[in-house]
Each structure stands twice: as structure tokens, then as C-alpha cells.
Design an enzyme around this catalytic site. Structure first.
Site, PDB file in Angstrom:
ATOM      1  N   LEU A  30      -1.412  18.746 -10.091  1.00 21.62           N
ATOM      2  CA  LEU A  30      -0.238  19.626 -10.184  1.00 21.62           C
ATOM      3  C   LEU A  30      -0.400  20.681 -11.275  1.00 21.62           C
ATOM      4  CD1 LEU A  30       2.591  16.967  -9.760  1.00 21.62           C
ATOM      5  CD2 LEU A  30       1.432  18.333  -8.014  1.00 21.62           C
ATOM      6  N   GLY A  33       2.290  26.277 -10.425  1.00 29.31           N
ATOM      7  CA  GLY A  33       2.768  26.659  -9.087  1.00 29.31           C
ATOM      8  C   GLY A  33       3.595  25.541  -8.466  1.00 29.31           C
ATOM      9  N   HIS A  34       3.085  24.304  -8.527  1.00 27.35           N
ATOM     10  CA  HIS A  34       3.836  23.168  -7.964  1.00 27.35           C
ATOM     11  C   HIS A  34       5.151  22.969  -8.721  1.00 27.35           C
ATOM     12  CE1 HIS A  34      -0.430  21.873  -7.030  1.00 27.35           C
ATOM     13  NE2 HIS A  34       0.138  21.814  -5.847  1.00 27.35           N
ATOM     14  N   GLY A 144       4.970  26.927  -1.070  1.00 29.05           N
ATOM     15  CA  GLY A 144       4.628  28.172  -1.754  1.00 29.05           C
ATOM     16  C   GLY A 144       4.256  29.283  -0.782  1.00 29.05           C
TER      17      GLY A 144
END
Ligand code: PAF
Length: 296
Positions: A30, A33-34, A144
Site C-alpha cells: 500500500l 495512492g491506496h 483509482g
């Protein structure tokens, strides 16, 4: 926060959650972004659930499935810090027991962009995400926009299969110099990391042409290519394409390649050992991290 390693345990814990559930599907490792997807999910729901599962069916033979980073403890800490209440982290046998024979395939959306280079990849993604959504039963699932093709395919799949979930696309998180945050950036050496900004440069150039009024897909793709070539050789470019945002119909390379606002310019470029992808939907403001590359 509870970590469930099998479906039964997860379902039992999930049943205790009162109110709406936001969900982020991940393969672990992770990064920021996550975490931004988790924040978006928790903004939209009462509870946050995250799955961590390196899905074998979306890796092509010979790709990095075996070496894909697996760091459950560190990942769990990051989830906890974001307010996640339940992690689903099954083993491959739990998700694909002997005799598993069903594949979910969204037709006509994987003959562009990453599809031709990654045969079967999006079937693997659609199959695992269907299974995960059936297990997690979220109200909202956030993916995303960096993986634009994945997001478009999952949206179509949820619509076609009448899955009772809202699929939300979240903004790409970028480093200050425009590089999109990705698990694969860790494969970049120092010089490669600098060269990797060429994807951002390409997107900024396409945006600049679009902002000046260009509406020809070939010209927008050419502008993107000029930027990418600042840091990559032509043979390192897997593709640079312009597609319709919902259907992913390819718009460049046609007799009439006039585009509407909202066209997505997307690319995959090899920098060292990393295959990086990025995209930009041309319909509004430029992400601030790309601004320095305009007129550059
Ligand atoms: O984007 C990813 O990390 C994966 O493709 C997903 C959605 C978790 C499915 O394995």
C-alpha cells in the site's frame, strides 16, 4: 480492526457493521495512492473495508506474480491508520478452490490500451472483483483513475451485472514532479526515476494542445508522444492512445479522429524494469503537478 483470512470469518464480521460500507480492493504494497482511495471511501460511507489479495489470475505467465511485494503487517498498519475496520486477506486457495471454473469477461473493452499486451488480465480483474464485491457487499467501491481501463471495465461490469454497488473513480495521486504514484515505482533506479517524469510531460503536452483548441485525436497523441520521448526511446513505448471515456473506443488512427471533451489520453511506457501507465482525461483543469511541463 480485524483481519479475516477466510470468507466465512469476513462475512460474520461484516454482518456486525451497521450503516453503509465503503470498500477498497488492493493487492497490498500500500502507498499514498491506496490511502487516498480509502479516504474517499470513508468520506462516502460509515465504515471502511479493505481487501488485500495478490490475484494470480490477472498476472500473465512470466510476469511479476511471485515477486509481487507481500507485506501484510505493514499494510494492515496503514489501513488501521486510515480508519479501516475490516481487512479481508485470503489465500489464493480460498478465492480459487479446486474446480473453480467461472470467469467474468467484459467484451469489447480490452482490445485497446493495455489489453493487447496483457491477454486475460482484465478477465482476471473482472472475475476477482466480482467475487470480492459479492463477499464484501459494499455500498460504495473506490478504484483509482490511474488504472483507467480497469475502472471503465469495472463500471461496465457492475452496470451489466446489476451489482448493487456504486463504483467511484478517484483522482490519480502524483508526486510533486507529476509521476503517478504506483507500486511499480519501487523498481526505478535514481536516473530512471528522473526519466519517468516523461509520462507526465507527455500528458501535459496533450493537455496543452487540447487547451489551445486541438480536437484531433492523432494530433493529441502526437503531442503526448513528443513529451514521452524526452525520457524514453520509441521502442520503450507500449502505446499512447486516445479513447472515449466510457466505452474505451479508440479514437486515434481513424479517418475521422475528431474528439469530444472528455477524451482520455493514456499510455504505457517501460522505464528500466518498470512498465508504467498513466492517463489524463481532457475535460478541465490540468493537475497542478503537471503544470510546470506546459510550455516546457
Ligand atoms: O488495482 C488493483 O490493485 C487490482 O487490479 C484489484 C482491483 C485489487 C484486483 O485484483
Amino acid at each position: 480492526m480485524k483481519i479475516c483470512r477466510n470468507i466465512q470469518d469476513f462475512r460474520r464480521a461484516r454482518a456486525q457493521l451497521d450503516g453503509t460500507v465503503g470498500y477498497v480492493a488492493t493487492m497490498g504494497a500500500l502507498h499514498e495512492g491506496h490511502l487516498s482511495l480509502m479516504r474517499e471511501a470513508l468520506n462516502r460511507a460509515d465504515h471502511l473495508c479493505v481487501s488485500i489479495f495478490v490475484n494470480p489470475t490477472q498476472f500473465e505467465p512470466g510476469s511479476d506474480y511471485e515477486s509481487y511485494p507481500r507485506e501484510l503487517e505493514a499494510d494492515a498498519e496503514k489501513c488501521r491508520a486510515e480508519g479501516c475496520e475490516l481487512i479481508f486477506a485470503p489465500d489464493p486457495d480460498e478465492m480459487y478452490p479446486d474446480g473453480h471454473a467461472t470467469t467474468v469477461q467484459v467484451e469489447g473493452m480490452d482490445d485497446v490500451l493495455c489489453g493487447p499486451q496483457r491477454p486475460g488480465h482484465f478477465d482476471g480483474v473482472a472475475t476477482i472483483v466480482t467475487k470480492l464485491l459479492n463477499i464484501v457487499e459494499p455500498d460504495v467501491a473506490v478504484f483509482g483513475r490511474k488504472d483507467y481501463q480497469q475502472l471503465a471495465i469495472l463500471r461496465r461490469m457492475a452496470r451489466d451485472l446489476n451489482l448493487p454497488v456504486e463504483i467511484v473513480g478517484a483522482e490519480t495521486v502524483r508526486e510533486e514532479d507529476g509521476l503517478a504514484v504506483s507500486s511499480r515505482n519501487r523498481y526505478l533506479g535514481e536516473a530512471e526515476r528522473t526519466r519517468a517524469t516523461c509520462l507526465a510531460k507527455g500528458l501535459a503536452r496533450a493537455w496543452q494542445r487540447w487547451n489551445e483548441g486541438e480536437r484531433d485525436a492523432d494530433a493529441l497523441v502526437d503531442a503526448a508522444r513528443e513529451g514521452v520521448l524526452k525520457g524514453a526511446d520509441p521502442e520503450a513505448i507500449d502505446y499512447i492512445e486516445a479513447v472515449e471515456p466510457d466505452t474505451l473506443r479508440r479514437l486515434d488512427g481513424r479517418d475521422d479522429s475528431t474528439v469530444d471533451d472528455g477524451v482520455v489520453v493514456a499510455m504505457a511506457v517501460h522505464i528500466g524494469d518498470a512498465r508504467l501507465i498513466d492517463n489524463l482525461r481532457l475535460d478541465g483543469a490540468l493537475p497542478e503537478e503537471l503544470a510546470d511541463y506546459v510550455n516546457g
